[in-house]
Write an enzyme that holds these catalytic residues in place. Structure first.
Site, PDB file in Angstrom:
ATOM      1  N   ASP A  62       8.426   4.664  13.440  1.00 56.40           N
ATOM      2  CA  ASP A  62       9.057   3.655  14.292  1.00 56.40           C
ATOM      3  C   ASP A  62      10.529   3.395  13.967  1.00 56.40           C
ATOM      4  O   ASP A  62      11.406   3.683  14.782  1.00 56.40           O
ATOM      5  CB  ASP A  62       8.237   2.350  14.326  1.00 56.40           C
ATOM      6  CG  ASP A  62       7.767   1.868  12.957  1.00 56.40           C
ATOM      7  OD1 ASP A  62       8.202   2.428  11.936  1.00 56.40           O
ATOM      8  OD2 ASP A  62       6.958   0.913  12.922  1.00 56.40           O
ATOM      9  N   ASP A 112       0.842  -1.193   0.000  1.00 57.45           N
ATOM     10  CA  ASP A 112       0.000   0.000   0.000  1.00 57.45           C
ATOM     11  C   ASP A 112       0.881   1.249   0.000  1.00 57.45           C
ATOM     12  O   ASP A 112       2.055   1.190   0.356  1.00 57.45           O
ATOM     13  CB  ASP A 112      -0.950   0.018   1.203  1.00 57.45           C
ATOM     14  CG  ASP A 112      -0.250  -0.268   2.507  1.00 57.45           C
ATOM     15  OD1 ASP A 112       0.925   0.138   2.667  1.00 57.45           O
ATOM     16  OD2 ASP A 112      -0.861  -0.882   3.390  1.00 57.45           O
ATOM     17  N   ASP A 118       1.238   5.054   1.380  1.00 56.11           N
ATOM     18  CA  ASP A 118       0.746   6.044   2.337  1.00 56.11           C
ATOM     19  C   ASP A 118       1.287   7.410   1.967  1.00 56.11           C
ATOM     20  O   ASP A 118       2.391   7.540   1.436  1.00 56.11           O
ATOM     21  CB  ASP A 118       1.194   5.673   3.750  1.00 56.11           C
ATOM     22  CG  ASP A 118       0.516   4.397   4.222  1.00 56.11           C
ATOM     23  OD1 ASP A 118      -0.695   4.276   4.019  1.00 56.11           O
ATOM     24  OD2 ASP A 118       1.213   3.522   4.764  1.00 56.11           O
TER      25      ASP A 118
HETATM   26  P1  ATP Z   1       3.598  -2.916   5.654  1.00 63.41           P
HETATM   27  O1  ATP Z   1       2.648  -2.084   4.851  1.00 63.41           O
HETATM   28  O2  ATP Z   1       4.489  -3.795   4.891  1.00 63.41           O
HETATM   29  O3  ATP Z   1       2.900  -3.594   6.762  1.00 63.41           O
HETATM   30  P2  ATP Z   1       4.490  -0.404   6.685  1.00 63.41           P
HETATM   31  O4  ATP Z   1       5.813   0.061   7.193  1.00 63.41           O
HETATM   32  O5  ATP Z   1       3.918   0.311   5.517  1.00 63.41           O
HETATM   33  O6  ATP Z   1       4.631  -1.937   6.395  1.00 63.41           O
HETATM   34  P3  ATP Z   1       2.096   0.399   8.007  1.00 63.41           P
HETATM   35  O7  ATP Z   1       1.404  -0.217   9.184  1.00 63.41           O
HETATM   36  O8  ATP Z   1       1.412   0.429   6.704  1.00 63.41           O
HETATM   37  O9  ATP Z   1       3.487  -0.369   7.884  1.00 63.41           O
HETATM   38  O10 ATP Z   1       2.524   1.866   8.453  1.00 63.41           O
HETATM   39  C1  ATP Z   1       2.985   2.855   7.553  1.00 63.41           C
HETATM   40  C2  ATP Z   1       4.064   3.705   8.212  1.00 63.41           C
HETATM   41  O11 ATP Z   1       3.554   4.329   9.390  1.00 63.41           O
HETATM   42  C3  ATP Z   1       5.287   2.926   8.696  1.00 63.41           C
HETATM   43  O12 ATP Z   1       6.220   2.731   7.663  1.00 63.41           O
HETATM   44  C4  ATP Z   1       5.812   3.822   9.802  1.00 63.41           C
HETATM   45  O13 ATP Z   1       6.536   4.916   9.278  1.00 63.41           O
HETATM   46  C5  ATP Z   1       4.540   4.362  10.422  1.00 63.41           C
HETATM   47  N1  ATP Z   1       4.048   3.518  11.544  1.00 63.41           N
HETATM   48  C6  ATP Z   1       3.165   2.502  11.481  1.00 63.41           C
HETATM   49  N2  ATP Z   1       2.935   1.971  12.689  1.00 63.41           N
HETATM   50  C7  ATP Z   1       3.673   2.675  13.561  1.00 63.41           C
HETATM   51  C8  ATP Z   1       3.861   2.624  14.972  1.00 63.41           C
HETATM   52  N3  ATP Z   1       3.237   1.711  15.712  1.00 63.41           N
HETATM   53  N4  ATP Z   1       4.714   3.532  15.518  1.00 63.41           N
HETATM   54  C9  ATP Z   1       5.335   4.457  14.757  1.00 63.41           C
HETATM   55  N5  ATP Z   1       5.209   4.550  13.447  1.00 63.41           N
HETATM   56  C10 ATP Z   1       4.392   3.672  12.825  1.00 63.41           C
HETATM   57 MG    MG Z   2       2.049   0.024   4.645  1.00 64.21          MG
END
Ligand code: ATP
Ligand code: MG
Length: 379
Positions: A125, A51, A53
């Site tokens: 994170d 996805d 963002d």
């Molecule tokens: P994936 O989509 O593969 O699960 P992702 O890194 O995109 O991995 P998401 O849950 O979609 O994970 O979150 C998007 C972004 O938001 C992350 O890359 C991070 O920068 C931030 N993020 C998400 N969850 C947290 C958290 N619990 N604490 C701090 N930042 C977060």
């Molecule tokens: Mg993501």
């Protein structure tokens, strides 16, 4: 602070057209907007992102006004979803600033101060998740050394690991997921903080953990994820009734294979596998001579599922499917030949049959003939 800016042109085919549209429209409306987080990490690694963002300095109201088909959603933090079809939306978050406020139990209670890009970075994170992409100049913006950490395959917390895990314990399981996904290392401090803070997962609402658990196991490396969760003492705070077993290994290997070859997977299978031994144990201890078998099994299933939902939520449809898989094992093992056709045409047969086959290949080798019998019967 001046960030590193690195010009990188991503293959247009890998970028989501709708996400690009959203960024351009926000810029046209006079705001700043960037692709951010996991999608940039994945693009740099050459994976196709799941996805896209977007982060912006526009407030949720301003974003909502810019896009007709959008809605403001908000639990912990107000976000805007821009709808492109019934199933597809792009998520836009306003830059955030300041510390996350948590209650004594560790639940986030306040998390809604708007800020600048530079402030937003430090709320994310891990450094590898803290990269922004400027579509106008084709530049990755890196305040935290994420580009270097990606190259070195290291998962580093932005800020102090202990504090950031206390602030949001879910980051511990995210850390494990990214470690495995990136075949990366943890720096020592981060590694130690996970082991000593694992118990904080007990404070996380089961519904939030459900979403994270699916991400943990619905990927090509679920066995490694399972082993890392075990090593770091995290597994018992997600699945306290689950112990490592050959059956779990076989099932996770099977899930990985299915994902690699583009087959569908369901969380029902994972939950049914993880809780299978607890279910059997409960059947044995509650088995009384005068009670019907079916009743014992249903009660045992409900008991084990109820325990599980204290930690990780199981929606109703999921627990129903898990129960079906378990109860059908008994039918598959003791089927009256007259009822075989009925069983095969049952909607849940395929899942229950796959489950039986995996058992016969791992922990219940004596079921091999049974499994082969059902295989032959379907042809
Ligand atoms: P994936 O989509 O593969 O699960 P992702 O890194 O995109 O991995 P998401 O849950 O979609 O994970 O979150 C998007 C972004 O938001 C992350 O890359 C991070 O920068 C931030 N993020 C998400 N969850 C947290 C958290 N619990 N604490 C701090 N930042 C977060
Ligand atoms: Mg993501």
């Amino acid at each position: 602070m001046t960030p590193v800016r690195q010009t990188i042109k991503f293959d247009k085919k890998l970028l989501d057209k709708d996400a690009i549209k959203v960024v351009h429209n926000l810029i046209k409306a006079g705001y700043d907007a960037y692709l951010v987080g996991g999608c940039i990490r994945d693009l740099l690694l050459g994976y196709e992102p799941k996805d896209f963002d977007i982060a912006t300095n526009a407030t949720p109201e301003q974003v909502h006004k810019t896009f007709k088909r959008s809605r403001i959603i908000g639990r912990r933090f107000r976000l805007v979803h821009i709808m492109f079809s019934a199933r597809k939306f792009i998520e836009v978050a306003t830059f955030r600033a300041g510390k996350v406020k948590t209650s004594n139990s560790g639940v986030v209670v306040r998390d809604n101060f708007y800020g600048s890009l530079e402030e937003d970075v430090f709320r994310r994170d891990f450094t590898v998740n803290g990269l922004y992409y400027d579509l106008v100049n084709s530049q990755v913006i890196d305040y935290v050394g994420g580009l270097d950490d990606l190259k070195a395959a290291e998962i580093n917390m932005i800020g102090n690991p202990k504090e950031r895990f206390e602030e949001d314990p879910v980051r511990m399981i995210r850390a494990v997921r990214f470690k495995v996904k990136l075949s990366a290392q943890f720096e020592l401090e981060l590694s130690k903080s996970i082991s000593s803070n694992a118990h904080l997962l007990a404070n996380i609402p089961p519904a939030r953990l459900y979403e994270e658990v699916i991400k943990l196991f619905h990927n090509e490396n679920s066995i490694e994820v399972f082993n890392e969760l075990l090593n770091f003492g995290l597994l018992k705070h997600l699945f306290s009734q689950t112990k490592e077993s050959l059956f779990i290994n076989a099932a996770l290997e099977n899930t990985s294979k299915r994902i690699k070859s583009g087959n569908s997977v369901t969380p029902a299978f994972i939950f049914a596998v993880f809780l299978w031994s607890a279910f059997n144990l409960r059947v044995v201890v509650t088995d009384k001579k005068n009670k019907p078998r079916l009743e014992i099994m249903i009660n045992a299933a409900e008991f084990v599922i109820k325990n599980q939902t204290q930690q990780v939520m199981m929606p109703r449809w999921l627990s129903t499917r898990v129960k079906d898989i378990w109860l059908m094992q008994y039918q598959l093992e003791n089927c009256n030949p007259k009822k075989e056709r009925d069983l095969i045409s049952n909607q849940r047969f395929r899942m229950a049959y796959d489950f039986l086959v995996l058992r016969s290949q791992s922990i219940d080798l004596e079921l091999k003939n049974k499994a082969e019998y059902w295989t032959a019967l379907q042809n």
